[in-house]
Enzyme design. Structure first.
Site, PDB file in Angstrom:
ATOM      1  N   SER A 120       0.736  -1.092  -0.004  1.00  0.00           N
ATOM      2  CA  SER A 120       0.032  -0.152   0.026  1.00  0.00           C
ATOM      3  C   SER A 120       0.836   1.192   0.135  1.00  0.00           C
ATOM      4  CB  SER A 120      -0.993   0.110   1.208  1.00  0.00           C
ATOM      5  OG  SER A 120      -0.205   0.240   2.241  1.00  0.00           O
ATOM      6  N   ASP A 130      -0.970  -1.595  -4.093  1.00  0.00           N
ATOM      7  CA  ASP A 130      -2.211  -1.833  -3.626  1.00  0.00           C
ATOM      8  C   ASP A 130      -2.773  -0.250  -3.548  1.00  0.00           C
ATOM      9  OD1 ASP A 130      -4.801  -3.079  -2.426  1.00  0.00           O
ATOM     10  OD2 ASP A 130      -3.753  -3.068  -0.676  1.00  0.00           O
ATOM     11  N   HIS A 131      -4.015  -0.324  -3.991  1.00  0.00           N
ATOM     12  CA  HIS A 131      -4.861   1.103  -3.839  1.00  0.00           C
ATOM     13  C   HIS A 131      -3.644   2.189  -4.071  1.00  0.00           C
ATOM     14  CE1 HIS A 131      -8.275  -0.456  -2.016  1.00  0.00           C
ATOM     15  NE2 HIS A 131      -7.673  -1.189  -1.482  1.00  0.00           N
ATOM     16  N   ASP A 146      -6.523   3.141  -7.959  1.00  0.00           N
ATOM     17  CA  ASP A 146      -7.779   3.187  -7.264  1.00  0.00           C
ATOM     18  C   ASP A 146      -8.216   4.495  -7.360  1.00  0.00           C
ATOM     19  OD1 ASP A 146     -10.017   3.053  -5.725  1.00  0.00           O
ATOM     20  OD2 ASP A 146      -9.023   2.475  -3.863  1.00  0.00           O
ATOM     21  N   GLY A 168     -10.947  -6.073   0.488  1.00  0.00           N
ATOM     22  CA  GLY A 168     -11.622  -6.452   2.036  1.00  0.00           C
ATOM     23  C   GLY A 168     -12.150  -7.692   2.368  1.00  0.00           C
ATOM     24  N   SER A 206     -10.833 -10.285   4.251  1.00  0.00           N
ATOM     25  CA  SER A 206     -10.121 -11.036   5.344  1.00  0.00           C
ATOM     26  C   SER A 206     -11.346 -11.650   6.050  1.00  0.00           C
ATOM     27  CB  SER A 206      -9.615 -10.082   6.342  1.00  0.00           C
ATOM     28  OG  SER A 206      -8.060  -9.920   6.006  1.00  0.00           O
ATOM     29  N   ASN A 228      -7.972 -10.115  -1.867  1.00  0.00           N
ATOM     30  CA  ASN A 228      -7.168  -9.157  -0.586  1.00  0.00           C
ATOM     31  C   ASN A 228      -7.153  -9.474   0.511  1.00  0.00           C
ATOM     32  OD1 ASN A 228      -6.416  -8.204  -3.522  1.00  0.00           O
ATOM     33  ND2 ASN A 228      -6.837  -6.216  -2.684  1.00  0.00           N
ATOM     34  N   ASP A 276      -5.294  -8.363   4.077  1.00  0.00           N
ATOM     35  CA  ASP A 276      -4.408  -7.553   5.081  1.00  0.00           C
ATOM     36  C   ASP A 276      -4.818  -7.823   6.637  1.00  0.00           C
ATOM     37  OD1 ASP A 276      -2.417  -5.981   5.975  1.00  0.00           O
ATOM     38  OD2 ASP A 276      -3.544  -4.222   5.482  1.00  0.00           O
TER      39      ASP A 276
HETATM   40  P1  13P Z   1      -8.892  -6.532   4.632  1.00  0.00           P
HETATM   41  O1  13P Z   1      -9.042  -5.520   5.460  1.00  0.00           O
HETATM   42  O2  13P Z   1     -10.248  -7.255   4.628  1.00  0.00           O
HETATM   43  O3  13P Z   1      -8.005  -7.718   4.809  1.00  0.00           O
HETATM   44  O4  13P Z   1      -8.743  -6.181   3.133  1.00  0.00           O
HETATM   45  C1  13P Z   1      -7.548  -5.792   2.375  1.00  0.00           C
HETATM   46  C2  13P Z   1      -7.320  -5.181   1.149  1.00  0.00           C
HETATM   47  O5  13P Z   1      -8.440  -5.150   0.384  1.00  0.00           O
HETATM   48  C3  13P Z   1      -6.107  -4.572   0.715  1.00  0.00           C
HETATM   49  O6  13P Z   1      -6.296  -3.968  -0.487  1.00  0.00           O
HETATM   50  O1  G3H Z   2      -6.652  -1.702   1.729  1.00  0.00           O
HETATM   51  C1  G3H Z   2      -5.770  -1.295   2.638  1.00  0.00           C
HETATM   52  C2  G3H Z   2      -4.813  -2.424   3.106  1.00  0.00           C
HETATM   53  O2  G3H Z   2      -5.243  -2.895   4.226  1.00  0.00           O
HETATM   54  C3  G3H Z   2      -3.589  -1.461   3.464  1.00  0.00           C
HETATM   55  O3  G3H Z   2      -3.550  -0.551   4.479  1.00  0.00           O
HETATM   56  O4  G3H Z   2      -2.890   1.523   3.974  1.00  0.00           O
HETATM   57  O5  G3H Z   2      -2.810   0.849   6.363  1.00  0.00           O
HETATM   58  O6  G3H Z   2      -1.054  -0.217   4.713  1.00  0.00           O
HETATM   59  P1  G3H Z   2      -2.569   0.380   4.925  1.00  0.00           P
HETATM   60 ZN    ZN Z   3      -8.256  -3.034  -0.748  1.00  0.00          ZN
END
Ligand code: 13P
Ligand code: G3H
Ligand code: ZN
Length: 314
Positions: free
Chosen positions: A49, A81-82, A103, A216, A218, A258, A260
């Site tokens: 990220s 990511d994003h 994103d 999202g 998890s 995904n 995290d």
């Molecule tokens: P979670 O917060 O559900 O782990 O999603 C992570 C995610 O989408 C990172 O891009």
């Molecule tokens: O989707 C977001 C991820 O969980 C990354 O989170 O920006 O705190 O690293 P972060």
């Molecule tokens: Zn995400």
């Protein structure tokens, strides 16, 4: 090898499984995820990220990932990511990332298209693949009304238009998942009919086997939450996406899932337990080593029981 996710995703589509995309922030997480991928002979996506870039630096992340690939021999994509803007995507591409997400889901539709296209043109010219996002991943209340869902979830016709106008390689969609540890007030609900419709409309428009991405995702692993709380944490009311729902998504067009939050919880649970059981410990290799082993086990489990990508390397 450090590879793009293109081939991984196309095999995942055919094989009705998904590739795990795990967020990485430090050496222990990189080692844990790649060792779990090796244990299961699975390809994997390591994603970074903007805050991870700021925390560790793109050069460190890239070199540590290269070392992990040397150690394990797994097929690994390194993904932004994003990505918030063109400059961040460019920085990652210059640092050897093989995949970037732009994103633009918070921009209005036309602006999302324009900005995504700019990243796609730059990335494709350099052999890098691009993921984009359409729809909004909001926290979903228990009784989400049809109108509210229509306003935030990905519109299937727009998805087709977006993919054809941007040339993006994969699309992250909103069908009810959300980021973080507090996803739902009540039961998890995913709009599988919408996912099905997006895929059939894409197919009708000539985009066969088009890979969809689920953010999202998890499960907010209850065992990790319980450990955190047993050893002094206070994580109340957290809940995630049940494994069966993720398996169902993976058997459909979702090729990248995904995660995290589950890694964060795992790391925290293992470290809390370490100090709870060994209050006199102060060697970082002790508690970080425990965290690494815990995460490796969690990721191995996800690959085997949720994603279905075990034995899929090469
Ligand atoms: P979670 O917060 O559900 O782990 O999603 C992570 C995610 O989408 C990172 O891009
Ligand atoms: O989707 C977001 C991820 O969980 C990354 O989170 O920006 O705190 O690293 P972060
Ligand atoms: Zn995400």
């Amino acid at each position: 090898m450090l590879v793009t996710s293109k081939e991984m995703m196309s095999k995942a589509f055919d094989g009705k499984y998904a590739i795990g995309a795990f967020n990485i922030n430090n050496m222990e997480i990189i080692q844990a995820v790649t060792r779990a991928a090796k244990d299961t002979a699975s390809p994997v996506i390591l994603q970074v990220s903007r805050s991870a870039l700021q925390y560790a630096g793109p050069g460190y992340l890239r070199k540590m990932v290269e070392a992990a690939i040397e150690e394990t021999g797994v097929d690994c994509a390194l993904h932004l990511d994003h990505g918030p803007d063109f400059a961040t995507a460019k920085l990652c591409i210059e640092n050897g990332f093989t995949s970037v997400m732009f994103d633009g889901s918070h921009f209005d539709y036309d602006e999302n298209i324009t900005k995504t296209k700019e990243v796609v043109e730059y990335a494709h010219a350099r052999g890098v693949v691009v993921e984009a996002e359409l729809g909004k991943l909001a926290g979903v209340e228990d009784e989400v009304s049809v109108d509210a869902a229509n306003a935030t979830y990905t519109d299937p016709d727009q998805a087709v238009d977006f993919v054809s106008r941007t040339g993006v390689d994969s699309l992250a969609i909103a069908i009810g998942t959300s980021h973080g540890a507090y996803k739902f007030k009540g039961e998890a609900k995913l709009d599988f009919a919408r996912l099905e419709l997006i895929t059939s409309k894409l197919e009708a428009a000539g985009f066969n086997k088009y890979p969809i991405v689920l953010h999202g995702a998890s499960s907010v692993d209850p065992a990790s939450v319980k450990l955190c709380n047993e050893y002094g944490g206070k994580i109340d009311g957290a809940s995630g996406i049940p494994a069966e729902m993720l398996r169902k998504a993976a058997s459909m067009a979702v090729c990248k899932i995904n995660m995290d939050t589950d890694i964060r919880l795992a790391m925290t649970a293992a470290i809390r337990r370490h100090f709870g059981e060994k209050p006199s410990s102060f060697d970082p290799r002790g508690y970080l080593g425990d965290a690494r082993a815990y995460i490796q086990n969690l990721v191995k489990n996800k690959i085997e029981t949720v994603l279905g990508s075990a034995q899929a390397q090469n």
